[in-house]
Write a protein that holds these residues in place. Sequence first.
Motif, short mmCIF file in Angstrom:
data_model
loop_
_atom_site.label_atom_id
_atom_site.label_comp_id
_atom_site.label_asym_id
_atom_site.label_seq_id
_atom_site.Cartn_x
_atom_site.Cartn_y
_atom_site.Cartn_z
N GLU A 241 0.92 -1.24 0.09
CA GLU A 241 0.07 -0.12 -0.05
C GLU A 241 0.92 1.21 -0.02
N ARG A 242 1.97 1.19 0.82
CA ARG A 242 2.84 2.23 0.67
C ARG A 242 3.45 2.76 -0.42
N LEU A 244 2.43 1.84 -3.47
CA LEU A 244 1.29 2.44 -4.39
C LEU A 244 0.96 3.88 -4.11
N GLN A 245 0.77 4.31 -2.71
CA GLN A 245 0.62 5.64 -2.35
C GLN A 245 1.59 6.37 -3.00
N ARG A 248 1.63 6.84 -6.77
CA ARG A 248 0.61 7.72 -7.14
C ARG A 248 0.84 9.18 -6.98
N ASP A 249 1.56 9.58 -5.81
CA ASP A 249 1.68 10.82 -5.49
C ASP A 249 3.03 11.41 -6.31
N GLN A 253 -0.30 6.74 -12.88
CA GLN A 253 -1.75 6.73 -13.20
C GLN A 253 -2.28 5.18 -13.15
N ALA A 323 -6.25 -0.93 -2.49
CA ALA A 323 -5.49 0.37 -2.65
C ALA A 323 -5.59 1.17 -4.04
N CYS A 324 -5.64 0.44 -5.00
CA CYS A 324 -5.79 1.29 -6.24
C CYS A 324 -7.23 1.84 -6.34
N ARG A 326 -8.93 3.06 -3.82
CA ARG A 326 -8.86 4.26 -3.00
C ARG A 326 -7.94 5.28 -3.46
N LEU A 327 -7.00 5.02 -4.27
CA LEU A 327 -5.84 6.02 -4.61
C LEU A 327 -6.16 6.44 -6.15
N LEU A 329 -6.03 4.60 -9.02
CA LEU A 329 -5.24 4.16 -9.98
C LEU A 329 -5.89 3.05 -10.73
#
Length: 353
Positions: A241-242, A244-245, A248-249, A253, A323-324, A326-327, A329
Amino acid sequence: MTFSSPPRGRGTASNPVNRFAPTRTEAFDDGWMQEVPDSRATEVRSETAKTVVTRNRSPDVGFDRSVNPYRGCEHGCIYCFARPSHAYWDLSPGIDFETRLIAKSNLGDVLEEQLSKPGYVPQPIALGVNTDAYQPIERQQRLTRRALEILLRYRHPVHIITKSSLILRDLDLLTELAEQRLVSVSISLTTLDDELKRIMEPRAASPSARLRCLRVLSAEGVPVNVMCAPMIPMINDAELERLLQAARDAGAQTAGYVLLRLPLEIAELFEEWLATHFPERAEHVMSLIRQCRGGHAYDSRFGVRMRGEGPFAELLAHRFRIACKRLGLNGRDASPGLDCSRFAPPSDQMSLF
């Protein structure tokens, strides 16, 4: 059982005999003390390739052709699925794979020849899939840059996957390709822990350097994807999760992941690596891997080999999806795709005038 530590900057200390060798050797202590160097230089030899575009029919990957400028990879990632391919050159998948490299010196000429063949139908070429096209020797060899120059001139779509910050050297070509929807880039991000990166991927770029690549490429309009690959139970899976976060930041995409694969000789090398660096959890790690692979170190079946099966694999897939979502992605409009309609060999372009 204890194992010797890898030489400085290398992923493994071992050099197991490749599976095609007619003989086997075994080291033993004969009483004569020998000094073992704590480093090993990289050797590069040239290959005159007959073809450079490799075809595949695997349903597990999103491309049917690839170009790999190099055999072997100096990054030294212990888990690299390409290690067994070095056996075809009578070399070991161990430290030979990291230090005895082969460069396709005529790549540019052969690539142009293949793209210019009558009846050639373009589809995106994956650049540097088996071994990293931007590994350290690319600084001198420049075969990857040569390939990109040709693909740009032919207006041929290309997808690049790398874990090297050297890709930013070619930002001029990448932005020009991106303007014509001819390129996408995947940055492989496996950990945010510099120490884990050091022992797992000794000569690859640092996590912060890879995130910078995502930021710079994204800011220049190059579509970027993050690949969390491989995810290794009890080693880096808790970071999913970290990762991916952070990606994304930094501008990613889209995202993907792959569960650790241990085909052929890699299983032995990986278990030795575990025993050296994580002896207290090595047995548990391998137990989880076998649970995902039907009781074996690896399951090569299409549709299964990238994701695995069983409770751990299903939980990992569920975590990735959540996670995707939520973010934001992997949204419907996140990846517009590459444009194959622009393909025009130079001779065809001249005929327009």
